[in-house]
Scaffold this active site. Structure first.
Site, PDB file in Angstrom:
ATOM      1  CE1 TYR A 177      42.645  50.703  33.333  1.00  0.00           C
ATOM      2  CE2 TYR A 177      43.648  52.565  34.438  1.00  0.00           C
ATOM      3  CZ  TYR A 177      42.559  51.744  34.245  1.00  0.00           C
ATOM      4  OH  TYR A 177      41.402  51.955  34.937  1.00  0.00           O
ATOM      5  N   GLY A 226      43.552  43.164  38.409  1.00  0.00           N
ATOM      6  CA  GLY A 226      44.971  43.419  38.597  1.00  0.00           C
ATOM      7  C   GLY A 226      45.325  43.746  40.036  1.00  0.00           C
ATOM      8  CB  VAL A 227      47.645  46.318  41.422  1.00  0.00           C
ATOM      9  CG1 VAL A 227      47.910  46.943  42.785  1.00  0.00           C
ATOM     10  CG2 VAL A 227      48.942  45.812  40.814  1.00  0.00           C
ATOM     11  CG  ASP A 228      41.386  48.474  42.089  1.00  0.00           C
ATOM     12  OD1 ASP A 228      41.424  48.646  43.324  1.00  0.00           O
ATOM     13  OD2 ASP A 228      40.525  48.993  41.353  1.00  0.00           O
ATOM     14  CG  ASP A 286      51.160  39.602  46.795  1.00  0.00           C
ATOM     15  OD1 ASP A 286      50.639  40.720  46.604  1.00  0.00           O
ATOM     16  OD2 ASP A 286      50.483  38.576  47.058  1.00  0.00           O
ATOM     17  CB  ILE A 287      51.982  45.324  45.935  1.00  0.00           C
ATOM     18  CG1 ILE A 287      52.235  46.711  46.546  1.00  0.00           C
ATOM     19  CG2 ILE A 287      50.519  45.119  45.561  1.00  0.00           C
ATOM     20  CD1 ILE A 287      52.109  47.840  45.566  1.00  0.00           C
ATOM     21  CB  SER A 318      49.313  53.301  33.704  1.00  0.00           C
ATOM     22  OG  SER A 318      48.364  54.165  34.279  1.00  0.00           O
ATOM     23  N   GLY A 340      49.965  47.642  33.597  1.00  0.00           N
ATOM     24  CA  GLY A 340      49.296  46.356  33.449  1.00  0.00           C
ATOM     25  C   GLY A 340      48.245  46.405  32.350  1.00  0.00           C
ATOM     26  CG  ASN A 383      38.295  51.245  38.719  1.00  0.00           C
ATOM     27  OD1 ASN A 383      37.549  51.890  39.459  1.00  0.00           O
ATOM     28  ND2 ASN A 383      38.263  49.909  38.680  1.00  0.00           N
TER      29      ASN A 383
END
Length: 286
Positions: free
Chosen positions: A122, A32-34, A10-11, A118, A120, A24
């Site tokens: 994207y 997602g990650v964001d 997990d980042i 990108s 995921g 974005n």
């Protein structure tokens, strides 16, 4: 020189100076990650985004904010191209990694964790997303000392790791089995064999040499079979290992079992015997 490792995890839990967010253009959080980074880091990240990026951020660019409640000190936000929406210029994807490292240098971060930008929602093709990440990090001058490429899923991690080993093989300890893999043979069986060679180098990077080559051989065979998921037998039928296939076409990802039994392992045994005679238990670093 920067060291690069691949981990599954997990980042948001990475204990590094800075984690990279696949943001974005609006820079106000997302999915997602964001979304995970904003949720874990708390309101402070969003407030800093609003203050620092009132007009958002261009695709391919990067900037930093506080990390809020995250273990890291900073979040480096970068906006990857949306492949699904027609943004397919790989130069923009490479720019994300390059600019993130430039920002890391500006803020003094020495350890940085990246997601696969990108790859995921994207929808950038996975093999190319991995190649863009690893090759761009490799050729970007930076004062960052440690980069971690974080994959959330085991399948993705298994694809990232061979590409990281390709350009950033881990250091091997003196007197380790890994030292036997320091120099790759001039010719291998198939293209996947070079990936297996590097995977075994990493596997044995800290494993002490056994007392005899009779013990070395089953160690290497067992480890190789565990990595490729198939037995090594005297056959010229190749074994395809998807994780070793970067999508480059003919024979990519193929391992030739007979090469290992007839050539690869005998080379390692010869090196083992030479090292024992020259240095006792200690392998030469020359």
């Amino acid at each position: 020189m920067v060291t690069v490792t691949a981990v599954r995890g997990d980042i948001t839990r990475q204990r590094v100076d800075a984690i990279v967010n696949a943001a974005n253009n609006a820079m106000r959080g997302g999915g997602g990650v964001d979304g995970a980074i904003h949720r874990a880091g708390g309101r402070a990240i969003l407030d800093d985004c609003i203050a620092r990026f009132p007009d958002g951020l261009r695709t391919g660019d990067a900037g930093w904010t506080t990390a809020g409640d995250l273990p890291a000190t900073w979040v480096i936000h970068t906006v990857g191209p949306n492949y699904a929406a027609g943004e397919r210029d790989r130069g923009l994807l490479e720019s994300c990694y390059r600019r993130a490292l430039e920002v890391a240098d500006q803020i003094g971060a020495r350890s940085v964790s990246f997601p696969l930008i990108s790859a995921g929602v994207y929808a950038w093709p996975l093999n190319d997303a991995i190649d863009a990440a690893v090759t761009t990090i490799a050729k970007t001058p930076t004062r960052v000392e440690e980069v971690v490429v974080v994959s959330f899923s085991e399948d993705t991690h298994r694809r990232v790791q061979p590409q990281v080993h390709r350009l950033f093989p881990p250091a091997t300890e003196p007197g380790s089995v890994g030292r036997l893999f320091e120099r790759a043979p001039a010719q291998m069986g198939m293209r996947g064999d070079s990936y297996l060679w590097l995977a075994l180098r990493a596997e044995f990077a800290a494993t002490p040499l056994p007392s005899t080559w009779f013990d070395l051989r089953p160690m290497v065979v067992q480890a190789a079979e565990g990595i490729i998921g198939a037995p090594l037998t005297h056959t010229d039928d190749p074994i395809h290992v998807p994780e070793f296939d970067p999508g480059h076409g003919m024979s990519a990802g193929n391992v030739l079992p007979s090469w290992w039994l007839d050539t690869g392992i005998p080379i390692l045994i010869d090196r083992f015997e030479a090292a024992r005679q020259a240095n006792g238990p200690e392998l030469s670093t020359q």
